[in-house]
Design an enzyme around this catalytic site. Sequence first.
Site, mmCIF file in Angstrom:
data_model
loop_
_atom_site.group_PDB
_atom_site.id
_atom_site.type_symbol
_atom_site.label_atom_id
_atom_site.label_comp_id
_atom_site.label_asym_id
_atom_site.label_seq_id
_atom_site.Cartn_x
_atom_site.Cartn_y
_atom_site.Cartn_z
ATOM 1 N N CYS A 152 1.130 -1.504 -0.325
ATOM 2 C CA CYS A 152 0.159 0.350 0.040
ATOM 3 C C CYS A 152 0.550 1.151 0.250
ATOM 4 O O CYS A 152 1.369 1.386 1.207
ATOM 5 C CB CYS A 152 -0.860 0.426 1.347
ATOM 6 S SG CYS A 152 -2.046 1.501 1.527
ATOM 7 N N CYS A 155 -0.387 4.046 2.546
ATOM 8 C CA CYS A 155 0.295 3.629 3.681
ATOM 9 C C CYS A 155 1.654 4.125 4.070
ATOM 10 O O CYS A 155 1.743 5.154 4.955
ATOM 11 C CB CYS A 155 -0.615 2.546 3.685
ATOM 12 S SG CYS A 155 -1.651 1.904 3.626
ATOM 13 N N ASP A 156 2.603 3.261 2.880
ATOM 14 C CA ASP A 156 4.146 3.185 3.050
ATOM 15 C C ASP A 156 4.135 4.558 2.578
ATOM 16 O O ASP A 156 5.779 4.591 2.821
ATOM 17 C CB ASP A 156 4.393 1.747 3.366
ATOM 18 C CG ASP A 156 3.357 0.987 4.784
ATOM 19 O OD1 ASP A 156 2.608 1.703 5.513
ATOM 20 O OD2 ASP A 156 2.617 0.357 3.977
#
Length: 326
Positions: A152, A155-156
């Site tokens: 993701c 997200c990261d």
Amino acid sequence: MTAAEATGRGGARSGAAGDTTRDVVILGSGCAGLTAAIYAARASLKPLLVDGHEAGGQLGLTTDVENYPGFPEGILGPQLIDRMRQQAARFGTDYLGGAATAADLSRRPFRLTVGGHGDVLTRTLIIASGASARLLGLESEKRLLGHGLSTCATCDGFFFRGKEIAVIGGGDSAMEEGTFLTKFAARVTIVHRRDTLRASKIMQERARQNPYIAFVWDSVVEEILGKERVEGIRLRNLRTGRVSETRLDGVFVAIGHIPNTRIFEGQIDLDKAGYIITRDGTRTSVPGVFAAGDCQDHVYRQAVTAAGSGCMAAMDAERFLEAQGH
Ligand code: NAP
């Protein structure tokens, strides 16, 4: 049904679920399921939450979460899940470990078979069984997920400022993630197993014109290197057979997701990729069955959007029960 014991990191031991018909059963213990449980429990519906195969869902596999509102310093994914679990337990959610292995939605109350616990009957069902990121199937993925290996970018990506990373895949997700990651990374290499991209023209063009993106064609990942963190990848060129190693700080696998909806095939409307079709909020094609989170969303896939739809599903279930005179 046999005694249902509370499980997992949420702590609270809820005791037997009993063998009476439930008002609300929630399938899935990720963000969507736990938020549905908080709302249903606060509506005094005493929900039963069935953990599912991956307790905690995708957040359970993530490290730092910095975009969930309310945590300015960020929070670890498993910690966020723990807190939601405790919050749902506090208002009377019962937890049942294991996953639903079969469902009969042809009549109400609905009947669910939960591995190791027998059958559960319920007047309403909230499906929050999520979607699992498709992985390459390498042993190293289990070790390195959350340690330089991610599924993701939203997200990261932030953690890869100035780093060298690779994105695996040739579809829209890979193009989107690759393009997004150039906001942070020094260079993004998209590795695809063929020499033609599957992605839509517009997404391809955007990626091809981005000066920070390079492509490696006809290649598969043989191994992700690194003991405790990603240090590189070993690639094999499918045309030449040549094997090469590249030093990297991060790898994003973007080869699609698989919604966890198999047991509902033929019972509720799914789209061609297997995602549950919802209308008017979280309603599915079966009255009394609601769906929330990634099992019905292949667009946003965020913790906060999953939580939002979990809340909606609990409210929809409550209204359904009211309309039925419960
Ligand atoms: P996808 O379209 O199924 O593409 C998956 C890609 O991963 C393909 O290029 C495939 O290679 C590759 N792949 C699959 N298994 C692999 C393996 N084991 N090893 C190496 N490569 C593998 O999935 P997606 O990109 O996640 O997209 C899913 C759907 O969401 C699509 O309908 C897409 O249009 C949509 N989507 C839209 C947007 C957008 O419009 N903003 C963004 C993301 C997703 P092959 O090509 O060789 O099969």
